[in-house]
Design an enzyme around this catalytic site. Structure first.
Site, PDB file in Angstrom:
ATOM      1  N   ASP A   1       5.509   4.567 -15.769  1.00  0.00           N
ATOM      2  CA  ASP A   1       6.745   3.984 -15.228  1.00  0.00           C
ATOM      3  C   ASP A   1       7.687   5.131 -14.892  1.00  0.00           C
ATOM      4  OD1 ASP A   1       8.699   2.243 -14.453  1.00  0.00           O
ATOM      5  OD2 ASP A   1       9.099   1.421 -16.447  1.00  0.00           O
TER       6      ASP A   1
ATOM      7  N   HIS B   1       3.928  -5.437  -7.690  1.00  0.00           N
ATOM      8  CA  HIS B   1       5.315  -5.113  -8.078  1.00  0.00           C
ATOM      9  C   HIS B   1       5.971  -4.171  -7.070  1.00  0.00           C
ATOM     10  CE1 HIS B   1       8.820  -4.248 -10.440  1.00  0.00           C
ATOM     11  NE2 HIS B   1       8.445  -3.020 -10.752  1.00  0.00           N
TER      12      HIS B   1
HETATM   13  C1  HEM Z   1       8.632  -5.785 -17.017  1.00  0.00           C
HETATM   14  C2  HEM Z   1       9.426  -5.212 -16.155  1.00  0.00           C
HETATM   15  C3  HEM Z   1       9.000  -4.050 -15.294  1.00  0.00           C
HETATM   16  C4  HEM Z   1       7.936  -3.208 -15.411  1.00  0.00           C
HETATM   17  C5  HEM Z   1       6.852  -3.197 -16.501  1.00  0.00           C
HETATM   18  C6  HEM Z   1       7.991  -2.286 -14.307  1.00  0.00           C
HETATM   19  C7  HEM Z   1       7.054  -1.302 -14.086  1.00  0.00           C
HETATM   20  C8  HEM Z   1       7.027  -0.483 -12.956  1.00  0.00           C
HETATM   21  C9  HEM Z   1       5.977   0.435 -12.636  1.00  0.00           C
HETATM   22  C10 HEM Z   1       4.728   0.665 -13.488  1.00  0.00           C
HETATM   23  C11 HEM Z   1       6.298   1.033 -11.461  1.00  0.00           C
HETATM   24  C12 HEM Z   1       5.438   2.042 -10.673  1.00  0.00           C
HETATM   25  C13 HEM Z   1       5.682   3.458 -11.029  1.00  0.00           C
HETATM   26  C14 HEM Z   1       7.041   3.982 -10.624  1.00  0.00           C
HETATM   27  O1  HEM Z   1       7.287   4.314  -9.464  1.00  0.00           O
HETATM   28  O2  HEM Z   1       7.891   4.027 -11.501  1.00  0.00           O
HETATM   29  C15 HEM Z   1       7.582   0.497 -11.044  1.00  0.00           C
HETATM   30  C16 HEM Z   1       8.260   0.872  -9.914  1.00  0.00           C
HETATM   31  C17 HEM Z   1       9.489   0.378  -9.550  1.00  0.00           C
HETATM   32  N1  HEM Z   1      10.164  -0.657 -10.149  1.00  0.00           N
HETATM   33 FE1  HEM Z   1       9.603  -1.671 -11.799  1.00  0.00          FE
HETATM   34  N2  HEM Z   1       9.087  -2.573 -13.533  1.00  0.00           N
HETATM   35  C18 HEM Z   1       9.732  -3.659 -14.103  1.00  0.00           C
HETATM   36  C19 HEM Z   1      10.870  -4.285 -13.649  1.00  0.00           C
HETATM   37  C20 HEM Z   1      11.575  -3.888 -12.522  1.00  0.00           C
HETATM   38  C21 HEM Z   1      12.786  -4.504 -12.066  1.00  0.00           C
HETATM   39  C22 HEM Z   1      13.494  -5.691 -12.750  1.00  0.00           C
HETATM   40  C23 HEM Z   1      13.185  -3.810 -10.937  1.00  0.00           C
HETATM   41  C24 HEM Z   1      14.392  -4.004 -10.057  1.00  0.00           C
HETATM   42  C25 HEM Z   1      15.453  -4.733 -10.344  1.00  0.00           C
HETATM   43  C26 HEM Z   1      12.217  -2.756 -10.726  1.00  0.00           C
HETATM   44  C27 HEM Z   1      12.303  -1.799  -9.737  1.00  0.00           C
HETATM   45  C28 HEM Z   1      11.349  -0.843  -9.480  1.00  0.00           C
HETATM   46  C29 HEM Z   1      11.451   0.131  -8.401  1.00  0.00           C
HETATM   47  C30 HEM Z   1      12.610   0.293  -7.418  1.00  0.00           C
HETATM   48  C31 HEM Z   1      10.273   0.896  -8.438  1.00  0.00           C
HETATM   49  C32 HEM Z   1       9.891   2.063  -7.508  1.00  0.00           C
HETATM   50  C33 HEM Z   1       9.107   1.550  -6.340  1.00  0.00           C
HETATM   51  C34 HEM Z   1       8.684   2.657  -5.391  1.00  0.00           C
HETATM   52  O3  HEM Z   1       9.561   3.332  -4.837  1.00  0.00           O
HETATM   53  O4  HEM Z   1       7.467   2.829  -5.205  1.00  0.00           O
HETATM   54  N3  HEM Z   1      11.245  -2.848 -11.690  1.00  0.00           N
HETATM   55  N4  HEM Z   1       7.990  -0.435 -11.970  1.00  0.00           N
END
Ligand code: HEM
Length: 299
Positions: free
Chosen positions: A141, A213
């Protein structure tokens, strides 16, 4: 120039502790400031720790109306078809992070004690960095998080604007169904996130589901991607485990837009597959004021 609270950008701390408080009825803002005044330099500094303070929109507007951006508002919840994020808005959020849970617990207790005259603890969550910054699903993450030298541009209100040096904050506790997630094949897990599991490589467009996601949270406007600076950390025991999602932005509408696409209320009929395996049980927006805005209250 207004300076952001440095703890927002202090990376490398493996132990985290979050406290969210509700003001007691009739509490004057000055009483909260009085209670928090002593905490900028915590008595226990061995091992190093950071404290970041955030306020709910209503309280911050009462404390420092001239430093409250017009768009600052409480979180009102998102409700999709059978999935959503509840609004559990509180008044004060304190994020303590450092090198170990022992020091953080001392400080968390000191914070709660200091605020006990004017507020009640509504949510407490200790959290930690899991392995090489992975979520408990096993996925890294933070891969696409802006590097720390670019993060202020993403997260901090620029000079010249109301609330300069401050940041909009989303804080939300998610509970994972890890057994269900881990029953998926690795390829299906990777389809849920949109990245490979061992090394976080983005899946090719041809194989990445539209409901992955990252397919839901990557939003382009006028040729530029909407970005957040994320500081989420896992928490958990055998009985309950998940993620305390935490992100900072110079523009709070980015939170709303991403949540709408995650929970299937953005109009295209799709939701984020991650919401089939994890459920938010809290949701709040806070404002983390600049150091100068805090200092002017505390002095
Ligand atoms: C259980 C809740 C969540 C989990 C386990 C989770 C996990 C992840 C993972 C594994 C990634 C891909 C690796 C990375 O680029 O960091 C990611 C990307 C991202 N997540 Fe989440 N996330 C969660 C909730 C959220 C929420 C609520 C939001 C927004 C309000 C969010 C916004 C983002 C964004 C903006 C990215 C980057 C996307 C990119 O530029 O490729 N995430 N998240």
């Amino acid at each position: 120039m207004a300076d952001a609270q440095p703890g927002i950008f202090a990376l490398g701390t493996r132990s985290h502790h979050h406290l969210e408080f509700d003001l007691l009825p009739g509490t004057e803002p000055a009483a909260v400031i009085d209670a928090l005044r002593g905490l900028r330099e915590p008595p226990v500094t061995a091992g190093g720790e950071n404290i970041v303070l955030g306020f709910g929109a209503d309280l911050w507007r009462r404390i420092a109306p001239a430093q409250a951006p017009d768009v600052l508002a409480p979180f009102t919840g998102v409700q999709g078809n059978g999935r959503g994020m509840p609004a559990t808005q509180h008044d004060v959020w304190v994020w303590i992070h450092g090198t170990g849970p022992d020091i953080l617990l001392d400080t968390a207790r000191a914070v709660a004690h200091a605020l006990s005259t004017c507020a009640v603890l509504a949510l407490e969550q200790a959290a930690f960095v899991y392995r090489d910054s992975r979520d408990l699903t096993g996925f890294i993450d933070g891969t696409e998080n802006p590097p720390v030298f670019e993060a202020p541009e993403v997260a901090i209100i620029p000079d010249g604007e109301t609330g300069a040096g401050g940041s909009f904050v989303i804080a939300s506790k998610w509970v994972h169904d890890l057994d269900r997630f881990h029953r998926l094949s690795q390829a299906d897990q990777e389809g849920v996130i949109g990245r490979t599991k061992p090394d976080s490589v983005e899946l090719a467009d041809a194989v990445k589901p539209a409901t992955a996601h990252i397919a839901r949270v990557v939003i382009e406007e006028d040729g530029a991607e909407l970005e957040l600076f994320r500081r989420s950390t896992p928490y958990g025991t055998v009985r309950e485990a998940g993620l305390y999602f935490l992100a900072f932005s110079a523009d709070p509408t980015r939170f709303d837009k991403m949540l709408a696409r995650m929970f299937g209320v953005s109009g295209d009929g799709l939701h984020d597959q991650l919401t089939d395996f994890s459920t938010p049980v809290s949701g709040a927006y806070y404002f983390a004021p600049s150091l100068q805005a805090l200092a002017s209250q505390f002095s």
